[in-house]
Design a protein around this motif. Structure first.
Motif, PDB file in Angstrom:
ATOM      1  N   LYS A 306      88.439  39.605   4.857  1.00 47.38           N
ATOM      2  CA  LYS A 306      87.065  40.178   5.238  1.00 47.38           C
ATOM      3  C   LYS A 306      86.648  40.824   3.781  1.00 47.38           C
ATOM      4  O   LYS A 306      85.319  40.759   3.564  1.00 47.38           O
ATOM      5  CB  LYS A 306      87.400  41.367   6.241  1.00 47.38           C
ATOM      6  CG  LYS A 306      86.159  42.346   6.336  1.00 47.38           C
ATOM      7  CD  LYS A 306      86.432  43.249   7.413  1.00 47.38           C
ATOM      8  CE  LYS A 306      85.345  44.053   7.870  1.00 47.38           C
ATOM      9  NZ  LYS A 306      85.672  45.409   8.771  1.00 47.38           N
ATOM     10  N   ASN A 309      85.056  37.884   2.368  1.00 43.98           N
ATOM     11  CA  ASN A 309      84.215  36.826   3.117  1.00 43.98           C
ATOM     12  C   ASN A 309      84.635  35.496   3.111  1.00 43.98           C
ATOM     13  O   ASN A 309      83.914  34.613   3.125  1.00 43.98           O
ATOM     14  CB  ASN A 309      82.803  37.065   2.405  1.00 43.98           C
ATOM     15  CG  ASN A 309      81.619  36.574   3.606  1.00 43.98           C
ATOM     16  OD1 ASN A 309      82.029  36.831   4.708  1.00 43.98           O
ATOM     17  ND2 ASN A 309      80.579  36.017   3.012  1.00 43.98           N
ATOM     18  N   GLU A 355      90.526  38.249  13.566  1.00 49.43           N
ATOM     19  CA  GLU A 355      89.263  38.327  14.278  1.00 49.43           C
ATOM     20  C   GLU A 355      89.031  39.821  14.302  1.00 49.43           C
ATOM     21  O   GLU A 355      87.740  40.096  14.064  1.00 49.43           O
ATOM     22  CB  GLU A 355      89.176  37.581  15.401  1.00 49.43           C
ATOM     23  CG  GLU A 355      88.844  36.094  15.274  1.00 49.43           C
ATOM     24  CD  GLU A 355      88.646  35.287  16.480  1.00 49.43           C
ATOM     25  OE1 GLU A 355      88.956  35.826  17.682  1.00 49.43           O
ATOM     26  OE2 GLU A 355      87.947  34.064  16.332  1.00 49.43           O
ATOM     27  N   LYS A 356      89.973  40.578  14.972  1.00 51.68           N
ATOM     28  CA  LYS A 356      89.600  42.012  15.222  1.00 51.68           C
ATOM     29  C   LYS A 356      89.246  42.866  14.076  1.00 51.68           C
ATOM     30  O   LYS A 356      88.462  43.519  13.975  1.00 51.68           O
ATOM     31  CB  LYS A 356      90.825  42.784  16.070  1.00 51.68           C
ATOM     32  CG  LYS A 356      91.067  41.959  17.321  1.00 51.68           C
ATOM     33  CD  LYS A 356      92.524  42.817  18.098  1.00 51.68           C
ATOM     34  CE  LYS A 356      92.421  42.536  19.384  1.00 51.68           C
ATOM     35  NZ  LYS A 356      93.659  42.811  20.159  1.00 51.68           N
ATOM     36  N   ILE A 358      88.204  41.498  11.150  1.00 54.96           N
ATOM     37  CA  ILE A 358      86.939  41.000  10.311  1.00 54.96           C
ATOM     38  C   ILE A 358      85.760  41.585  11.102  1.00 54.96           C
ATOM     39  O   ILE A 358      84.773  41.619  10.458  1.00 54.96           O
ATOM     40  CB  ILE A 358      87.101  39.416  10.135  1.00 54.96           C
ATOM     41  CG1 ILE A 358      88.139  38.982   9.052  1.00 54.96           C
ATOM     42  CG2 ILE A 358      85.730  38.910   9.833  1.00 54.96           C
ATOM     43  CD1 ILE A 358      88.411  37.597   8.910  1.00 54.96           C
ATOM     44  N   ASN A 359      85.671  41.489  12.419  1.00 51.41           N
ATOM     45  CA  ASN A 359      84.672  41.630  13.321  1.00 51.41           C
ATOM     46  C   ASN A 359      84.380  43.145  13.450  1.00 51.41           C
ATOM     47  O   ASN A 359      83.352  43.621  14.136  1.00 51.41           O
ATOM     48  CB  ASN A 359      84.598  40.961  14.411  1.00 51.41           C
ATOM     49  CG  ASN A 359      84.524  39.220  14.039  1.00 51.41           C
ATOM     50  OD1 ASN A 359      83.654  38.839  13.395  1.00 51.41           O
ATOM     51  ND2 ASN A 359      85.253  38.574  15.045  1.00 51.41           N
ATOM     52  N   ASN A 360      85.293  43.937  13.002  1.00 50.31           N
ATOM     53  CA  ASN A 360      85.330  45.341  13.380  1.00 50.31           C
ATOM     54  C   ASN A 360      84.700  46.334  12.055  1.00 50.31           C
ATOM     55  O   ASN A 360      85.114  45.739  10.931  1.00 50.31           O
ATOM     56  CB  ASN A 360      86.571  46.014  13.779  1.00 50.31           C
ATOM     57  CG  ASN A 360      86.792  45.637  15.428  1.00 50.31           C
ATOM     58  OD1 ASN A 360      85.883  45.242  15.986  1.00 50.31           O
ATOM     59  ND2 ASN A 360      88.079  45.422  15.677  1.00 50.31           N
TER      60      ASN A 360
END
Length: 360
Positions: A306, A309, A355-356, A358-360
């Motif tokens: 994250k 990127n 995913e949790k 990176i997307n939070n």
């Protein structure tokens, strides 16, 4: 639908001294072929003679069965040998014709089980009958869909029910024609322990050389019976030639198979088993601890990705891990199939964790 001991009544009423065996050709080809195989199976461990009358093929142009004329051949075979007769039905018309010819056992194939509308049509056509009805697992590994088919038949008042485990389709290449996914059948068995469970090693393997191996695995898992394809001339069978065995080979399989006891009440067995199970419990606890720690590291990787990127999925790295684990697992006596399934699950859980983050 709930489990109840009466689910096994029809099976118990057969009064067998061994697991139930259903056998016969993949397809009824000619009257002579049907009669010859039935005569070979008479006075063996086979209780029910099976033959495909209507054959749903994956693609058009192949042999799709002789149709209703084959039902007359089965009537003749029953009259001469005393064997019960079984056919696959895929629609209401098949049911009607099978009942008119006094077929004893009707099974619903995997391609039909996957379609609730088709199963309901068959269930409606069977209302009021006392035939044995066996439901194969759906093509795809979906326990709910399998149970749903059972419930449709049960709700139609069909009391003589059983299930056939024939394996599940997979896009991955394995040694099986249809991957057994034993745990799915075990889960069904745990839900309905009194529901007769029959294994179809012919369709699981697609290979006559593996029939014994998978049959023994099924009996080791307390299956109630087997359904095996047999042909007088397997190499020249009109359908599924590679997975059929000769009647002589089938009889030898019966001799070689070992039926296990479900348990042993001896004190020595109980003490030794409890000790071994305690060790298993300890290892399982350690496995969870290790997996939990692994996911923490995966989470730290997610934080780094994250920050920089970077995409979650790194295919090259994933393939390197999988190749190494397959090789290491092989050295430890673990099958490639098991390693692939295990590390795919671990990899997916790692992706979920990342995913949790990176997307939070």
């Amino acid at each position: 639908m709930k489990n109840k001991t009466t689910l096994k009544n029809w099976y118990n009423n057969l009064n067998l001294a061994h697991p139930l065996v259903i056998a016969g050709p993949c397809s009824a080809e000619t009257e002579d072929q049907v009669m010859q195989i039935a005569r070979e199976l008479k006075d063996s461990d086979v209780s029910i003679f099976r033959a495909g009358i209507w054959k749903p093929r994956t693609r058009p142009g192949g042999f799709e069965g002789v149709g209703a004329i084959g039902l007359k051949w089965l009537q003749k075979a029953k009259a001469e040998t005393g064997l019960l007769m079984a056919v696959e039905v895929a629609n209401a018309n098949h049911v009607k014709l099978a009942l008119e010819h006094d077929i004893d056992v009707l099974w619903i194939g995997a391609r039909t089980t996957v379609n609730p509308f088709a199963v309901q049509e068959i269930a409606d056509a069977l209302k009021g009958t006392d035939k044995i009805v066996l439901l194969k697992n759906p093509v795809n590994p979906d326990l709910s869909l399998w149970i749903g088919g059972l419930e449709r038949l049960y709700n139609a008042g069909i009391e003589k029910l059983g299930v056939i485990h024939r394996g599940f389709s997979t896009y991955e290449k394995t040694k099986y024609r249809n991957n057994p996914e034993w745990q799915i059948a075990i889960d069904l068995q745990n839900r309905f322990p009194d529901l007769p469970l029959i294994c179809d090693p012919s369709h699981i393997t697609g290979n006559r050389e593996m029939i014994f191996e998978v049959s023994q695995q099924a009996l080791d898992l307390n299956y109630d019976g087997l359904i095996i394809e047999t042909h007088i001339d397997p190499e020249n069978a009109w359908s599924d030639a590679a997975q059929q065995v000769t009647p002589a080979k089938l009889k030898q399989i019966f001799v070689d198979l070992k039926v296990r006891k479900e348990t042993d009440d001896a004190d020595d067995f109980t003490k030794r088993m409890n000790k071994l199970r305690t060790q298993i419990d300890e290892f399982d606890t350690k496995l969870l601890e290790i997996l939990g720690n692994r996911m923490k590291v995966a989470g730290q990787i997610g934080v780094l990705k994250k920050e920089k990127n970077v995409a979650i999925l790194q295919n090259k790295r994933w393939q390197e891990i999988l190749d190494k684990m397959i090789n290491d697992g092989n050295q430890k006596g673990l099958s490639e199939e098991f390693i692939i399934q295990l590390f795919k699950a671990i990899h997916q859980e790692s992706i979920n964790h990342q995913e949790k983050i990176i997307n939070n």
